[in-house]
Design a protein around this motif. Structure first.
Motif: not given
Length: 293
Positions: A267-274
């Motif tokens: 979730r954190l990595i996905a959020a960083f990409n967003v």
């Protein structure tokens, strides 16, 4: 006659003494056409009024500086002027294009269109007012405005990306995804499109999820309810409370880093990409790394 004082605020005479400020420095803000002419030059008398007409139509998006080569021989010599009329386009302090001779109006329009959009002057007050109008729009008004713009300019796919983003801000993930899927390949990889795709993934994770109040109630009863905390983090992200959402995923990492096959880290990595807040992303990347390594 070119010798007459220009009535337009976008047309002015320039000398060697004023060239640096009124042309080179001014071109950092907007393009400047420089017309090298003389009173005895027949083609100059044809070209000058046409240039003034077109500059007026551009309504300040480009300005016209006129150099009388008889009066400003040193300035003309500095630019190697050997025949007149000669016209140069200066932008960002550099000569970017030019031509010699009295071109017909159609050719002048084509020349200008390569470099300047009509009405594209950096009128800061007008731009600020326009930005304020957009900020005051409701999501529904933004969608309606963009749909109208697309109907009038169907060959501008970037408007469709704007519409997809507007649908997402309005909470209509299905419509946002439909617009996103219809984008041409060159826009589908745009940073904004990539971030929107990530936002849609988060929105899908909330399909059928309990409302925020229920998730908070579950966590109050059981702080180790990682499923509730995960969904709360996603909901906070989607609703714009970014840091609070990221904190939920960090809390899961602190308590059980391998929960649900490492979903908090994902979730954190996905959020960083967003997210497009580089400072915030950097802060939370470091926090995640401190927990993982």
């Amino acid at each position: 006659m070119n010798a007459a004082p220009a009535a337009s605020p976008f047309v002015f005479d320039v000398t060697q003494a004023t060239f640096e400020a009124e042309v080179l420095q001014a071109s950092l803000q907007q393009p400047v056409l420089v017309d090298f002419w003389a009173t005895w030059c027949g083609p100059c008398k044809t070209l000058g009024p046409l240039l003034e007409k077109l500059v007026a139509e551009y309504d300040g998006a480009v300005r016209l500086a006129k150099v009388d080569c008889d009066k400003e021989q040193m300035l003309a010599g500095m630019f190697g002027i050997r025949s007149i009329p000669t016209v140069m386009l200066v932008r960002d302090g550099q000569i970017v294009d030019g031509f010699q001779g009295a071109l017909p109006e159609s050719a002048l329009r084509e020349f200008l269109s390569r470099h300047v959009q009509p009405g594209a002057a950096p009128a800061e007050e007008a731009l600020a007012e326009e930005a304020e109008d957009y900020l005051a729009e409701t999501p529904e008004e933004t969608i309606a405005r963009l749909q109208q713009a697309i109907a009038g300019q169907p060959d501008k796919p970037e408007l469709k990306l704007d519409l997809a983003l507007a649908f997402m801000r309005a909470g209509n993930a299905a419509a946002a995804e439909a617009e996103l899927d219809a984008l041409p390949a060159n826009l589908a990889t745009d940073d904004r499109a990539r971030r929107l795709r990530g936002q849609l993934d988060f929105a899908r994770a909330l399909e059928g999820a309990p409302p925020m109040a229920e998730l908070e109630h579950r966590l109050a009863r059981n702080p180790d309810d990682h499923a509730a905390r995960d969904l709360l983090g996603v909901r906070l992200l989607v609703e714009g409370e970014t840091a609070a959402g990221l904190e939920q995923f960090l809390d899961i990492l602190r308590a059980q880093r391998d929960w649900n096959d490492g979903q908090a880290k994902k979730r954190l990595i996905a959020a960083f990409n967003v997210l497009d807040d580089a400072e915030l992303v950097g802060t939370y990347r470091r926090k995640m790394a401190s927990l993982l390594f």
